[in-house]
Design a protein around this motif. Structure first.
Motif: not given
Length: 392
Positions: A14-19, A21-26, A289-294, A297-300
């Motif tokens: 939808s319109r959710t972006y998981y910021y 996850v980007d941090i975890l990926r990097f 952390y990944l679970y919390i991120s997805v 997502p509003s936390l980020f």
């Protein structure tokens, strides 16, 4: 993700972006970078590159924790399982394949020639072989060798994409859950046997199988993709609980132990089961952390515009950084050593050069190549569609 391991640019539903996850990926990419450059190529005296840095002392941090930086790859595979479920649940076959092609190939086409030049400069290959490996790598042919060893992870990703594509093509997308259960059990049994073999018989952690068979057959890493798949089902509400997730996490834990034993054998460091405590803990923390991120997502997204912008940039930079870091990174290290840079200064310069170059690739070069590949794919797909329609 445009990351190592799973190059998906935007993780959206939808319109959710998981910021987060980007941090975890990097962060995972940095783990792998430090492992390859700080431990595998520099601190490890059995490395093929040990002679390049024989006169330069390795920072103490590489002796304490950089040796398990390979765990970043396992984290990438978990993210991949989650992300691909996101994409496959929304796309048809043609669109899904298109999304994978547009994500994977642009950075490879830009970075592979750079890796080739670095490999030639290090004496790892000659010009003719280097050009052959570069062209082979640019097709993403999934069998070894490639112009840079790190492409083995993309080979695993491609096989995973092929499995998902087949399910979509057959109209059986839901089979991905059953597939995840099967590979979790296979991974659990393989890694349990590998640990037993090493501890009881002091044999190879691969059980005598070629690495390509183990990797492409999902015997070692299948459970990590499965964890991502199960996580997607939980977060999207398609499953209220997932006991299969527990089995997959246990299988992942066993693989991490096997990896510790394998690195210990390969480097001569003699790592044992007890040394796996920290890598396992880091993985479990990353998973939480990944679970919390997805899940929230509003936390980020609520951390401000600047944070969100930087997180997106970090996410986009990760994939070219992963492709660049090893061969090009070792070449830069040897270059800086040759002109007199020492220890921490040298590795710091290499880090900033690699990140800066990856940023240029992701922000300015990759989009241009991606646009052309996308246009070519759409043209070919349209032509084949009309051809099939005319024949019908």
């Amino acid at each position: 993700m445009r990351a190592m391991g799973n190059p998906e640019a935007n993780i959206t539903e939808s319109r959710t972006y998981y910021y987060g996850v980007d941090i975890l990926r990097f962060s995972a990419a940095l783990f792998v970078l430090i492992y390859h450059l700080g431990y595998s190529a520099w601190f490890n005296q059995s490395s093929a590159f040990a002679g390049e840095f024989s006169g330069v002392s390795s920072p103490d941090m590489f002796k304490s924790w950089a040796w398990f930086g390979w765990i970043g790859v396992e984290i990438f595979f978990v993210i991949s399982g989650f992300v691909i479920c996101q994409s496959a649940s929304r796309y048809g076959f043609i669109s899904f394949v298109r999304s994978r092609v547009v994500r994977l190939y642009p950075a490879v086409w830009i970075v592979a020639p750079i890796s080739c030049a670095a490999a030639i400069g290090l004496g790892m290959t000659d010009v003719s072989e280097g050009l052959y490996l570069t062209l082979k790598t640019m097709t993403l042919f999934p069998l070894y060798p490639w112009v840079d060893p790190v492409y083995w992870t993309l080979a695993v990703e491609i096989v995973f994409y092929a499995v998902v594509s087949l399910f979509i093509l057959k109209g059986r997308w839901g089979w991905i859950y059953g597939w995840a259960v099967i590979v979790s059990l296979a991974c659990l049994m393989f890694n349990a046997l590998a640990i037993y073999s090493v501890l009881q018989h002091d044999s190879d952690a691969t059980l005598g199988l070629p690495l390509q068979v183990i990797r492409l057959g999902f015997l070692s890493y299948g459970a990590f993709f499965a964890v991502g798949i199960f996580l997607w089902y939980l977060v999207t509400g398609r499953k209220k609980s997932s006991p299969e997730m527990f089995v997959a996490i246990v299988a992942c834990t066993l693989e991490l132990i096997v990896h510790v034993l394998y690195v210990g054998q390969k480097s001569g460091a003699g790592y044992g089961v007890g040394d796996s405590v920290v890598p396992v803990a880091v993985f479990l923390i990353a998973l939480a952390y990944l679970y919390i991120s997805v899940r929230w997502p509003s936390l980020f997204s609520g951390m401000g515009t600047l944070f969100c912008k930087l997180a997106k940039v970090a996410g986009r930079t990760t994939y070219p950084l992963y492709l660049l870091h090893f061969t090009a990174g070792v070449y830069l290290m040897s270059l800086f050593v040759s002109i007199g840079f020492e220890g921490e200064v040298m590795i710091s310069f290499v880090f900033f050069v690699l990140v800066g170059l990856s940023y240029v690739v992701s922000e300015y070069l990759e989009p241009q190549v991606a646009f052309r590949i996308k246009s070519l794919y759409d043209f070919v797909a349209s032509f084949l569609f009309h051809l099939k329609k005319d024949q019908g």
